[in-house]
Design an enzyme around this catalytic site. Structure first.
Site, mmCIF file in Angstrom:
data_model
loop_
_atom_site.group_PDB
_atom_site.id
_atom_site.type_symbol
_atom_site.label_atom_id
_atom_site.label_comp_id
_atom_site.label_asym_id
_atom_site.label_seq_id
_atom_site.Cartn_x
_atom_site.Cartn_y
_atom_site.Cartn_z
ATOM 1 N N LYS A 187 -49.161 -22.233 20.625
ATOM 2 C CA LYS A 187 -49.491 -23.093 21.462
ATOM 3 C C LYS A 187 -50.282 -22.831 22.297
ATOM 4 C CE LYS A 187 -45.375 -24.129 24.918
ATOM 5 N NZ LYS A 187 -44.105 -24.069 25.194
ATOM 6 N N SER A 215 -40.885 -28.294 25.642
ATOM 7 C CA SER A 215 -42.111 -28.319 25.504
ATOM 8 C C SER A 215 -43.180 -27.212 24.331
ATOM 9 C CB SER A 215 -42.622 -28.157 27.437
ATOM 10 O OG SER A 215 -42.805 -26.113 26.710
ATOM 11 N N SER A 232 -37.889 -24.514 25.379
ATOM 12 C CA SER A 232 -38.736 -25.000 24.818
ATOM 13 C C SER A 232 -39.436 -24.377 23.468
ATOM 14 C CB SER A 232 -39.990 -25.168 25.357
ATOM 15 O OG SER A 232 -39.930 -25.424 26.615
HETATM 16 N N1 GLN Z 1 -37.181 -27.712 29.516
HETATM 17 C C1 GLN Z 1 -37.481 -26.963 30.798
HETATM 18 C C2 GLN Z 1 -38.265 -27.939 31.873
HETATM 19 O O1 GLN Z 1 -38.429 -28.350 31.540
HETATM 20 C C3 GLN Z 1 -37.811 -25.711 29.265
HETATM 21 C C4 GLN Z 1 -38.475 -25.647 29.180
HETATM 22 C C5 GLN Z 1 -39.883 -24.299 28.628
HETATM 23 O O2 GLN Z 1 -38.644 -23.483 27.479
HETATM 24 N N2 GLN Z 1 -40.497 -24.245 29.006
HETATM 25 O O3 GLN Z 1 -38.347 -26.924 32.527
#
Ligand code: GLN
Length: 503
Positions: A79, A154, A178
């Site tokens: 990532k 994400s 994510s």
């Molecule tokens: N969807 C969540 C957010 O937008 C989690 C994102 C994540 O785990 N990085 O914060």
């Protein structure tokens, strides 16, 4: 058998026995990227020259009869918020477009030390804020199961890269879901480790008290292998636990009979009917395997989303202050210092990120801190305590990994509240700091597409061995059909050259 159909375990064995070289394996995946990534857009950067050098180093060691390590020659996609020396690290943001990392994150160093080949950097929601990979400054990643749908987020790029066969393994980060939600949307496995088990050194911070780094793979064994390599204490990260990695792959077999499994009602609210049906089938499979499944209640989980967005945004507003065109990030031309800061951030950061910074700054303002931030912190403590109590009665807690299957691109980006609420199932795990695995549990027919849906298996802090063992055993029961569907999807996505393997 074609290489991309082969389990990671077999690829590793073929490399170490000399039947196939690390370079051949790498070339196979680079070819898959060339063929498929124009459709999927999972990668921000392909590290071709660097990966080729690393693969030839592994081959040279093998020729000399030395062992290059437990991951010898295995390509890993990473990532783009995890630093790889000599590569970009955009975090999906325009502001970091031209930055090159001068060092390896601890997780990357550990992978390289064990012979893994970092093949590329994957697309993500900007600064890991999002659930669909639609907020990236580098375009939307498409779900390989249906290119009109999101891959989740994400870490959508990492999950889509593994699902489409562009990399056998990948790393992601999980702050509120994510890793688990994209794993679910892509029909693969992903693990959110216990907070502090994997070093965050060299990982762009979003919400430091919730961020974790974890593996993606097609199987539970693959995730265990990658976790084994990256876990363990690191003096460079003060929040890293004083624990050493466990040989997770060696602890996958064993009995699951008698394991007590709790199913919290609160995590089933709003779950789509077909996903719920797959979940109930899976619970029956678990019971048939001898696990004791029981409904339970964790009432404070209902407040998780609100508390999470206050805490995560507050931490983000502080962590992202460094992207100002001076310390980090592209600097905008301006006449005054104030103007330079404002323009650098205004031009470099996307709307979702700006919104979260504003929200975080708001909840931390003197008049608001007690009302919002401290209240959210209290909810977090409640959630943590409820998990502790639940784990007195249960070995594992399970739920679907997401309330629904992958949604259409564009459907939710204009409806952020629905997008945030869908995190309800994954967020409490980060709030409590415990560990959870997401693994495929079946498919749902949706508008002409077959879409995967995932199961979440939550465990006690540092009890990854039990979580992984339960997942691995369940996979033996329900996994065969899932692998078959995955192969069909990959064939449809595009042909990949056959790999000549000596039998
Ligand atoms: N969807 C969540 C957010 O937008 C989690 C994102 C994540 O785990 N990085 O914060």
């Amino acid at each position: 058998m074609e290489l991309w159909d082969m389990p990671v375990k077999d690829i590793l064995e073929h490399i170490s026995s000399g039947e196939i070289s690390a370079t051949e394996v790498l070339e196979h995946y680079l070819h898959a990227i060339r063929e498929k990534d124009s459709q999927v857009n999972a990668l921000i950067e392909v590290l071709e020259p660097m990966a080729r050098m690393d693969a030839s180093r592994v081959d040279a060691l093998l020729r000399e009869g030395q062992s290059p390590g437990a991951l010898a020659g295995l390509p890993v996609a990473v990532k783009d918020n995890i630093c790889v020396k000599g590569a970009g690290c955009t975090s999906g943001s325009k502001i970091m477009e031209n930055w090159v990392s001068p060092y390896d994150a601890t997780a990357i160093k550990r992978l390289r030390d064990r012979g893994a080949i970092i093949i590329g950097k994957t697309n993500m929601d900007e600064f890991a804020m999002g659930s669909s990979t639609e907020t990236s400054a580098f375009g939307i990643t498409k779900n390989p199961w249906d290119l009109t749908r999101v891959p989740g987020g994400s870490s959508g790029g990492s999950a889509a890269a593994v699902a489409s066969g562009m990399a056998p393994l990948a790393l992601g980060t999980d702050t509120g879901g994510s890793i688990r939600q994209p794993a679910s949307f892509n029909g693969i496995c992903g693990l959110k480790p216990t907070y502090g088990l994997v070093s965050r050194y060299g990982v762009t911070a979003y919400a430091s008290s919730l961020d974790t780094v974890g593996p993606f793979g097609e199987t539970v064994w693959d995730c265990a292998l990658l976790l084994e390599a990256i876990a363990g204490h690191d003096p460079m990260d003060a929040t890293c636990a004083l624990r050493e990695a466990v040989a997770y792959t060696k602890r996958l077999d064993g009995s699951v009979e008698g394991l007590r499994v709790g199913v919290p009602r609160e995590l089933l609210h709003g779950v789509a009917a077909p996903v719920k049906a797959q979940f109930h089938n899976t619970l029956s499979a678990m019971e048939n395997m001898g696990m004791i499944v029981e409904e339970t209640g964790l009432p404070s989980l209902a407040y998780g989303v609100e508390a999470y967005y206050a805490i995560a945004s507050a931490e983000a507003s502080s962590n992202l202050a460094r992207f100002d065109g001076v310390r980090f990030g592209r600097r905008a031309a301006a006449d005054t210092l104030d103007e330079m800061y404002t323009r650098s951030r205004g031009e470099g950061l996307g709307r979702e990120v700006i919104k979260r910074i504003l929200l975080g700054t708001f909840v931390l303002e003197p008049g608001n801190k007690d009302r919002y931030f401290m209240q959210a912190a209290r909810v977090r403590t409640l959630i943590k305590r409820e998990f502790e109590k639940a784990f007195e009665n249960f070995d594992l807690i399970v739920s679907p990994a997401s309330p629904d299957v992958a949604f259409k691109i564009g459907d939710r980006i204009r409806d952020p509240l629905t997008m945030y609420l869908a995190d309800l199932i994954t967020i409490p795990v980060n709030m409590a700091g415990v560990c959870a695995l997401s693994m495929p549990m079946g498919f749902v027919d949706c508008g002409g597409s077959t879409l995967p849906c995932g199961l979440q298996i939550i465990g006690k802090p540092f009890d990854e061995p039990t979580v992984l063992r339960a997942g691995h055993c369940l996979e033996q029961e329900i996994g065969a059909g899932i692998r078959e569907e995955m192969r069909n999807m990959r064939r449809k996505l595009g042909p990949v050259r056959e790999c000549e393997l000596v039998d």
